[in-house]
Design a protein around this motif. Sequence first.
Motif, PDB file in Angstrom:
ATOM      1  N   PRO A 340       0.804  -1.231   0.000  1.00 59.24           N
ATOM      2  CA  PRO A 340       0.000   0.000   0.000  1.00 59.24           C
ATOM      3  C   PRO A 340       0.831   1.273   0.000  1.00 59.24           C
ATOM      4  O   PRO A 340       0.335   2.325  -0.427  1.00 59.24           O
ATOM      5  CB  PRO A 340      -0.851  -0.119   1.273  1.00 59.24           C
ATOM      6  CG  PRO A 340      -0.218  -1.187   2.085  1.00 59.24           C
ATOM      7  CD  PRO A 340       0.497  -2.086   1.146  1.00 59.24           C
ATOM      8  N   LEU A 341       2.106   1.219   0.455  1.00 61.70           N
ATOM      9  CA  LEU A 341       2.967   2.396   0.478  1.00 61.70           C
ATOM     10  C   LEU A 341       4.072   2.309  -0.568  1.00 61.70           C
ATOM     11  O   LEU A 341       5.144   2.866  -0.404  1.00 61.70           O
ATOM     12  CB  LEU A 341       3.598   2.563   1.873  1.00 61.70           C
ATOM     13  CG  LEU A 341       2.614   2.779   3.028  1.00 61.70           C
ATOM     14  CD1 LEU A 341       3.365   2.856   4.355  1.00 61.70           C
ATOM     15  CD2 LEU A 341       1.813   4.058   2.809  1.00 61.70           C
ATOM     16  N   ARG A 342       3.759   1.631  -1.647  1.00 60.24           N
ATOM     17  CA  ARG A 342       4.781   1.407  -2.678  1.00 60.24           C
ATOM     18  C   ARG A 342       5.370   2.714  -3.183  1.00 60.24           C
ATOM     19  O   ARG A 342       6.581   2.817  -3.390  1.00 60.24           O
ATOM     20  CB  ARG A 342       4.149   0.630  -3.838  1.00 60.24           C
ATOM     21  CG  ARG A 342       5.018   0.467  -5.062  1.00 60.24           C
ATOM     22  CD  ARG A 342       6.221  -0.405  -4.787  1.00 60.24           C
ATOM     23  NE  ARG A 342       6.989  -0.645  -5.991  1.00 60.24           N
ATOM     24  CZ  ARG A 342       8.148  -1.288  -6.029  1.00 60.24           C
ATOM     25  NH1 ARG A 342       8.670  -1.779  -4.905  1.00 60.24           N
ATOM     26  NH2 ARG A 342       8.762  -1.476  -7.169  1.00 60.24           N
ATOM     27  N   HIS A 343       4.597   3.740  -3.347  1.00 60.52           N
ATOM     28  CA  HIS A 343       5.076   5.003  -3.910  1.00 60.52           C
ATOM     29  C   HIS A 343       5.092   6.143  -2.889  1.00 60.52           C
ATOM     30  O   HIS A 343       5.546   7.238  -3.217  1.00 60.52           O
ATOM     31  CB  HIS A 343       4.191   5.408  -5.096  1.00 60.52           C
ATOM     32  CG  HIS A 343       4.142   4.356  -6.173  1.00 60.52           C
ATOM     33  ND1 HIS A 343       5.199   4.067  -6.994  1.00 60.52           N
ATOM     34  CD2 HIS A 343       3.125   3.517  -6.556  1.00 60.52           C
ATOM     35  CE1 HIS A 343       4.871   3.109  -7.839  1.00 60.52           C
ATOM     36  NE2 HIS A 343       3.596   2.756  -7.591  1.00 60.52           N
ATOM     37  N   THR A 344       4.595   5.906  -1.690  1.00 65.34           N
ATOM     38  CA  THR A 344       4.525   6.982  -0.695  1.00 65.34           C
ATOM     39  C   THR A 344       5.231   6.619   0.612  1.00 65.34           C
ATOM     40  O   THR A 344       4.947   7.204   1.659  1.00 65.34           O
ATOM     41  CB  THR A 344       3.047   7.306  -0.386  1.00 65.34           C
ATOM     42  OG1 THR A 344       2.403   6.111   0.103  1.00 65.34           O
ATOM     43  CG2 THR A 344       2.331   7.805  -1.624  1.00 65.34           C
ATOM     44  N   PHE A 345       6.141   5.667   0.560  1.00 70.69           N
ATOM     45  CA  PHE A 345       6.795   5.216   1.803  1.00 70.69           C
ATOM     46  C   PHE A 345       7.668   6.314   2.403  1.00 70.69           C
ATOM     47  O   PHE A 345       7.807   6.406   3.632  1.00 70.69           O
ATOM     48  CB  PHE A 345       7.612   3.943   1.540  1.00 70.69           C
ATOM     49  CG  PHE A 345       8.746   4.116   0.564  1.00 70.69           C
ATOM     50  CD1 PHE A 345      10.035   4.368   1.022  1.00 70.69           C
ATOM     51  CD2 PHE A 345       8.533   4.016  -0.806  1.00 70.69           C
ATOM     52  CE1 PHE A 345      11.077   4.512   0.134  1.00 70.69           C
ATOM     53  CE2 PHE A 345       9.569   4.158  -1.693  1.00 70.69           C
ATOM     54  CZ  PHE A 345      10.858   4.416  -1.233  1.00 70.69           C
ATOM     55  N   VAL A 346       8.254   7.196   1.559  1.00 67.19           N
ATOM     56  CA  VAL A 346       9.095   8.269   2.096  1.00 67.19           C
ATOM     57  C   VAL A 346       8.247   9.228   2.930  1.00 67.19           C
ATOM     58  O   VAL A 346       8.642   9.644   4.030  1.00 67.19           O
ATOM     59  CB  VAL A 346       9.818   9.010   0.958  1.00 67.19           C
ATOM     60  CG1 VAL A 346      10.523  10.255   1.492  1.00 67.19           C
ATOM     61  CG2 VAL A 346      10.811   8.086   0.272  1.00 67.19           C
ATOM     62  N   ARG A 347       7.107   9.572   2.465  1.00 68.82           N
ATOM     63  CA  ARG A 347       6.253  10.519   3.180  1.00 68.82           C
ATOM     64  C   ARG A 347       5.781   9.920   4.503  1.00 68.82           C
ATOM     65  O   ARG A 347       5.662  10.644   5.496  1.00 68.82           O
ATOM     66  CB  ARG A 347       5.065  10.903   2.307  1.00 68.82           C
ATOM     67  CG  ARG A 347       5.511  11.553   1.003  1.00 68.82           C
ATOM     68  CD  ARG A 347       4.349  12.083   0.204  1.00 68.82           C
ATOM     69  NE  ARG A 347       4.826  12.716  -1.032  1.00 68.82           N
ATOM     70  CZ  ARG A 347       4.059  13.423  -1.842  1.00 68.82           C
ATOM     71  NH1 ARG A 347       2.752  13.588  -1.544  1.00 68.82           N
ATOM     72  NH2 ARG A 347       4.562  13.954  -2.942  1.00 68.82           N
TER      73      ARG A 347
END
Length: 627
Positions: A340-347
């Motif tokens: 679920p955080l594949r593209h937003t893990f940094v945030r």
Amino acid sequence: MLLFLWIETSNEYFNFDWVIFLGTGYWFYWSIFILSLAGILTAYSSLLLLLGLLLLWEGIELYLHLCHKILILLVILPCVILMFIICKFWKERWLVAGLSLQIFAPYVHLVSITVMVILFWPVAIYVARLEREVRMRRYRMTHSEKKRLKKCNVIARLRGLQVAVGLPFLLIFLSLCLMPLGIYSPCIQEKENLGPKPTLFGHRGAPMLGPENTMMSFEKAVEHGAHGLETDVHLSYDRVPFLMHDFDLRRTTNIWEVQPESAFQNPATFSWDFLSTLNAGKWFVKPELKPFYNMKPLSKADKERARNQSIPTLADLLTLAKKERKFVIFDLRGPPPRHPLRHTFVRQVVSVILASKIEQHLIFWLPAHDRRYVRSMAPGFQHVGHLVSVKTLAKNNISIINVDYKKLFPNGLRDYKAANIRINVYTINEPWLFSLAWCSRINSVTTDNIGLLSQLNHPHFFMTPKFYMFIWLLVDIISVLFIVAIFCFHWRRETKKEKLFETSSTLTDTQSRSENEEDLHIAMKPARVVESPWTLAALYPALSKSGKEHQGRFNFAAPSKKLVPIKNAVTPLKPGKHDIQPQMPTTVFELTQAPSRQAKSKATFQTTLPTLKVDKPTMPSVEVPYP
């Protein structure tokens, strides 16, 4: 070469064992096994070579047993395979060996000079013997002019052997004496130029004192004065950042006991509720699973504490760092596909850090992904770059780099130092590597061995240029004196042997000539009329004109009455060159000439007289001298 390479790369033993574990699933000290194997093979080959050299030195022909032939092949085979693997897949180990020479080159120079002095002993013996052989052959040439041309060719070959042995040795020795002119070592500098001690970042905490990436490990690192804490961050399937290095749970948790079918899955595929139930410390107290071979034994309290460790979250680490005011640097592992955080893990990670209320300047932000968002949300983070050009760092407004020491030192530090870039290197566990970083004015290092490095108060192998020059000149002068003394000793000994040989040759030649002249004189002497051996006339050839003129030890009694002469007569015997002819069937033997001392000591004369009815003779007293 394999043994040297493996010893110098001891800093990489854990990484090597870890890579083997990923492929085999079995944890073992493979690095120590290879080190032991290389040591055994080197010792066996060296002893066999030494034995062969000693046998050749004694002039004994070598017969290598079949077992040794097989073992030599078995020595060559693993060495070739391991060297191929290192050259193909682990070229960085050669860089480590090159770095070690920067530290150990001054000491390698001193040891090499000592070894050359020791090796000069057999070289001097060989050269001196060749010189004696040349002189002896020249001495013989004066007695055999016919073979002069052939002898000269032999002498030329002997001189060539002297040059072939002595000249390379002298060139190598001269190169070693001048080697310091080309040596560069950061640890040879003035004391006032030595920079401050690099600060320490605990790599996954203190993994030699507690289970890696657990709160016990980070607390141990803080206790030993860590300047910062380094870790690895994964995100669970339900968006909780937690600390884990590997991409599966086999090595550092009890996943095999709880859910063995999921042992190879990525940790990010599990929920935090499940991950929080796993034990992350029991493996550490098992002797067969210890991560480092040189770990100190744990106390009972530490063992009990380690057994109760679990996987911590990033928020737990930030709480400790905030309390102790320690810097935090971490690698952020990206989630697998369909996470679920594949593209937003940094945030998500940035929000967790900001929620912890830790001072932003204590965060060393290492991930390169989505830096623009991070700068906008957390402007106080200190962004850390990688090994890129100074221009690229300046463009991205980065003043700190985190690099592998194997890549940093060969590329040089001048540009980064000139641009005032702070440098953190990883992972340094050996004191000599830490000393190299210290002397190179590195700002900080990441280490597993924080317990040892925190105790160093001065870099190892450090010396001032004047002290090194003094040691250099002293060793060179002493070694030259030793070499001259060894050469003179062997030269003088061989010269004495040569003189003894010449003296013995002269005496032998003189004796041969005198024996030849004596034999020739005996052979040319005419035969005389034979007298009875019982009369004084028969003794006169061995005496002078009158027995009274000689003073000797032997006295003969004079006969009391006149003897009846024997009518039979024989031709006198003529002695040969070295011995007396065999006994002849005669009735009378006449000694025509007194034997020489040499003939007297070598031969025994026997005479056979017929059985005659003759009264026992009585001779007058006559003094007979030694011949």
